[in-house]
Design a protein around this motif. Sequence first.
Motif, short mmCIF file in Angstrom:
data_model
loop_
_atom_site.label_atom_id
_atom_site.label_comp_id
_atom_site.label_asym_id
_atom_site.label_seq_id
_atom_site.Cartn_x
_atom_site.Cartn_y
_atom_site.Cartn_z
N ASN A 88 0.82 -1.20 0.00
CA ASN A 88 0.00 0.00 0.00
C ASN A 88 0.86 1.26 0.00
O ASN A 88 0.69 2.16 -0.82
N THR B 161 3.14 1.73 -3.23
CA THR B 161 2.46 2.18 -4.44
C THR B 161 2.11 3.67 -4.37
O THR B 161 1.88 4.29 -5.39
N GLN B 162 2.10 4.22 -3.16
CA GLN B 162 1.81 5.65 -3.05
C GLN B 162 2.91 6.49 -3.68
O GLN B 162 2.69 7.64 -4.04
N ALA B 163 4.08 5.91 -3.81
CA ALA B 163 5.18 6.66 -4.42
C ALA B 163 5.16 6.52 -5.94
O ALA B 163 5.97 7.13 -6.63
N LEU B 164 4.24 5.71 -6.45
CA LEU B 164 4.26 5.41 -7.88
C LEU B 164 3.14 6.14 -8.62
O LEU B 164 2.11 6.47 -8.03
#
Lengths: 497, 497
Positions: A58, A61-64
């Motif tokens: 979780n 993926t926030q950095a993507l």
Amino acid sequence: MLELIDWNQRISRKDYDLWYPQLEIELGNCQRAARKAGLPMIWVFEGWHAAGKGLLINRLTQALDPRGFRVHLMTVPTAEEARRPWLWRYWMNLPSAGEIAIFDHSWYYRVLEERLRGDISDEEAARAYGDILEFERQLTAGGVLIHKFWLHVDAKEQRKRFRALQKDPATAWKVTKGYWRQNRDYDRWVQAVEETLARTNTADAPWTIVEAAQGKFTRVKVIRTLTQRVRDALAARDDARPMTAAPMPVPDANTLVHPTVLDRVDLTLSLTRDAYEKKLKRLRSRLYDLEHLAYLAKIPIVIAYEGWDAAGKGGNIKRLTRGLDPRGYQVVPIGPPTDEERRHHYLWRFWRHIPKTGHITIFDRSWYGRVLVERVEGFCTEREWKRAFSEINEFEHQLVDFGTVIVKFWLHIDQDEQLRRFQDRANTPSKQWKITDEDWRNREKWAQYELAVVDMLERTSTIYAPWTILEANCKLYARIKSLQTVADAMQAAINQR
Amino acid sequence: MLELIDWNQRISRKDYDLWYPQLEIELGNCQRAARKAGLPMIWVFEGWHAAGKGLLINRLTQALDPRGFRVHLMTVPTAEEARRPWLWRYWMNLPSAGEIAIFDHSWYYRVLEERLRGDISDEEAARAYGDILEFERQLTAGGVLIHKFWLHVDAKEQRKRFRALQKDPATAWKVTKGYWRQNRDYDRWVQAVEETLARTNTADAPWTIVEAAQGKFTRVKVIRTLTQRVRDALAARDDARPMTAAPMPVPDANTLVHPTVLDRVDLTLSLTRDAYEKKLKRLRSRLYDLEHLAYLAKIPIVIAYEGWDAAGKGGNIKRLTRGLDPRGYQVVPIGPPTDEERRHHYLWRFWRHIPKTGHITIFDRSWYGRVLVERVEGFCTEREWKRAFSEINEFEHQLVDFGTVIVKFWLHIDQDEQLRRFQDRANTPSKQWKITDEDWRNREKWAQYELAVVDMLERTSTIYAPWTILEANCKLYARIKSLQTVADAMQAAINQR
């Protein structure tokens, strides 16, 4: 192995706040660079229950850029998935060029959960390791970056976390019986995990064990590992001499040792129209029955046709399918790849079409294009087509392992016969659509194709998936022989059940 | 209707032998001509049990090039299929340009078998008729040739055939309880069949009732009907004035009645960074909970983002997904169609990605491209984009009918703000990748896009799938409003369960 890991690693809030935002930016940059370079990536996350896999993914993926990745949660196969070789569902979820596939559980589910639950036998587990190694090697050789993470905590810590989850009504549902079973069997699990890590930790698809005591530490380690890996991969690409692909030159007269397997084909074999009609009728009704029996026995069947232009592939397939129930088979013509196919591993387009249990897929040209037209025309590099021989053998082995019957035909004619047929097509108005300039161009490369065909037959005729050469100067003879071969192969598989 | 049919039609062996070989050749020619013309075809076969559907399809396909058709046997939906709107599995099996899809049972399975078995309610059946009419109209308008056959025998003949099948051990298994149930309920079935034929016999997707007493007669009638249909369709294509598509000219100043819905958007709305951070935090944790609840309630969610270039779609999606569990959502960026997508109906590529129950799909640009970029740039004809308004409303209605929540955003900024952002991007090295020549070109067509956007908002903002306009001159305001809108829509759907 695992007992040597000090899983209880932590970093301070202060360090984390200092580093983490920068790491997120770097990961985002890596994603963008990889997309630009067309690099497909697979990130695998496995680990103990409650080790923090879900939260990690979780946060990661926030950095993507959300437009460039897909998270796949893989657990028990669906009914449709269970009707194909076990790796099929992973092939169907591979990233295309420039994309990231994140697997929350993965093909390791089979050698861990399914194996320890007793869903598969020890022998199946043993074969699964082989399949995994082949699978990962095929992908990495094809340019996919694979990195795998194991999130590690010890049994005591795991118990503590289960209890904490159970206390909160909002999370209590997460702690299933399977969770507790893993904790009770922790030692057995450790053995399986260690075996898995040891056997599948390859240079191109390595495992990183992550000490998962603290979310902050876990995230920092995972992102650092990934960004380093991506940077190295992109740098290696830049350094690499660009792979060049060139059409095959006319082979030297001594390249092929005659008589080759093709020279030995007896092209005088033939059938009269009468004998043909009689045999055809009998074979058709036999095939119709066999198709039904194979359906009941849940046997999948793959039939691949290769051959010289004008050797009669189309007519042959037509006679074969005429005997079959059209609800049970599919003919897949293989032409130039579509652009979606081009953005995937070259075997992907064939995995897409492999038959499910009880069904038949007939390929009109096949994966052998890699070592025939692509080799001769220079559509792929030398390394690529050389690698393809073993990749194809592995692919077919995985199908056979699942119980698939594979029949492969090479339709053989000689140069004179081909010329006669080309001229006939050119001179008959109703057949002119069948002949193209490309056919004439291919004909000029007969010597190159001959070399490629001999190589192919010699290297990919295996016990489990042998080639059948059809003597096709007489079309009638070739048709009967192909129907006969298919019927015999089906019969043999049915008898074995 | 059916009682007026004399189902007991026969032809003599002599006539059959005279005609049939020629008919087979004609059908093969039709297939080739259709492939050359890129005409996709759907042939639907329905009929009474034991009316000879299987044998008919079998024989019919013998006249075809097996590389150009696919037979689909459609009965009870699989678990994966049941998690999507009921027409989804038919969308996934549509023929691409030049191919034939033969359906042995079809979408009529729902309004016949499922309805009469009581699997679906009367209300669901009523809606299914509407769905079918929309589905077939969308396909035929998109250039697909659809022909449907009902194979007819009477109840007495059916009984006779069942008994004959039961006598032979090789075929006895075919006669299931469902077969006998149909025969017992023959009168109820007749009513349903007649209703179906009457309601769905349209000019572009007609039914042909086939008297099915004798296989020979059946085959001759079906092939004659099909060849005639294909020839007519190809001739109509040749006659039709070629449809031209041209870029939209700059609209006349009076075309739009001001103030439009866009003029009325209050672009001064804004948020301070502090207020933003506070609201964002609250909304995120709310969304995380809602995602889980929607998963438990099995609600599928579709979120579509449209907006001016540089209006902040990407940043908005990023903030939204940050609050979500990545295993439950997928972001689908919509760019130019791939060549597989080009060979299908324009809605096919969106059907491919609609979420299954409990999942979220976020479209970064969407099916509205048809009435925006395709209209403005002339990538489709005027008839096509005009038709698209109702096709899109129907598409969304079918999703909502299944229980899907649809949220659609138009991110609105004014021309000055866009210029500022373009210049900022052009002048900031780390943002330069975000701005392309195409962005500048699109900007010159502001007036054309404005007209297209107003049309779109007015024609496709429905009660069941309304548009939300995001005032996006202040990015922070737009982000909060979008998260709020999504959360409220999810909450409302959950409350309704």
